[in-house]
Design a protein around this motif. Sequence first.
Motif: not given
Lengths: 282, 283
Positions: B35-36, B40-43, B250-251, B256-257
């Motif tokens: 969820v977190k 936050a994940l993008n290219l 966010d980073r 973590a993801l």
Amino acid sequence: MMLLTIFSGLIVFLMAFGLYQRSRPILAIKPLTELLFSTSWHPLRGEFGFFPFIMGTLWVTGVALAIAVPLCLLTAIYLSQYAHRRVREWTNPLIDLLAGIPSVVYGMWGILIIVPLIKNHIAPFFGIFSTGYSVIAGSIVLAIMIFPIIIHVAVEVFRSVPYEVSEASLALGATKWQTVKHVVIRKAMPGVIAAIVLGLSRAFGETMAVLMVAGNVAKVPSSVFDPAYPLPALIANNYGEMLSVPLYDSALLLASLVLLLVVLFFNIISRVILIRVERSIQ
Amino acid sequence: MSRRNIEENVFKGLMVVSTLIILSTLVLILATVTVKGLPALNLAMITQTPKGGYYLGKEGGVLNAIVGSLYLAGGATLLAISISLVVVLYLNVYAKKDSHLAAFTRFSFDVLWGIPSIVYGAFGFTIMIFFGLRTSLLAGIIAVSLLILPIMSRAMDEVIRMVPEELFDASYALGATRLETAFKVIARQALPGILTAVLVAFGRGIGDAASVIFTAGFTDSIPYSLFRPAATLPLAIFFQLGTPIPEVQDRAYASALILTVIILIISVVSRILTKKFTKHIVK
């Protein structure tokens, strides 16, 4: 090949020796008892009392065990004695996965979920103010981290109890739980202790997750809602400044040495018990 | 219902509840990370290094940590393989069954396995000082390889011990030397197990923070030499979570993801490997 084998067997000694060499400067000036039992931690004044950190470690580890042990033993009994084979096939990989999650991720989860939970709900429930960064937060995260190891070893130990022994008890009309309580647990006791001790030593040395949620205040905690500053967290937190303060690095490496020796002691005990258990079955 | 039956059911209930509690913590952790991390994940996150300092800069991603972690865990795994394969084959092919050296080595691996990673970090630091190294990729690799050596060796040892005695005899009977038997017959027979051991060790190495905090350091750039400091995913989480700036946090969530996904992939692949290859080996 033999030399490499001998070398790898000696790594433990090499580590102890290396850390001892580095911590000699501080041992030469201060008596060990003062270092271990003084509560005064002022590196700039040259005072290095580890007592608050040792107590922090003991608090966090103790509470974590109090949470983890009952849950893990019940689960291990369930998985080894009651659960269907298919249930075990599902749970085993999941528990392995729990063991594989890195400790920083546990720490992050602790900050996002456990710390606010304690700050906003649990501490106010007891009428206490807490920032959330506390002994109890560290303990909950630690307890979850040691679940897999205790369960894994305990399941092995429970399953190693010969089935004939339980059968004899069941044939006498005992219920399954009575059999577990009076026969299986008694038979498996040494192994269960070994499992708990392994969990204990894991909790004792765990660094990052605890560092992130336990609050890190160099004071002996007096309740579970107080912050704690365990020994491993102290070492990890001060790597930056330790080379600029005299004796600081020596003190921190002494702390690592203490950690190494304590964990070594626990590990050797539990491994010896487990080897005995294994032999007694064969 | 009699008292003992009530007791039976109460405890059985407790057992199921505690099993569910333990499993639900796993679900809760994975859910939180997803969820977190997912928003936050993008290219840019996985193709750029942080801009303007990892602690304060709002732009950029965590490429430095991804590459650093792969270098570090990869290097450490290679170093650990080259030691543990030799040691484990020695233990199983050359050493006698009741050899004291073998028993001692196995015991010491078991004990090493339980030593906290911060102690490996501190020991790595003493080695660094001894050789006059600075915080660098190389120092990190040494510390992590020591950390994963016992895990890898014990896992390999378990697999190679399963290799049937007859296979050794057959190989010797054909005139093979011990060395040939060890590397050409036994190592090949145990290959799936060895690969699993390597993967598990890699997973442990890539996720560990305490052993690299002293030794590998942290940096914004991708290391181009063994003697440069290297960023790692676990430390990217640890450091960037501590800032008050949401973009930087966010980073950390993204790291973590990414780290959790890597661990998940490793655990799935090693399960498949174990299942698939155990079919084809001589039993």
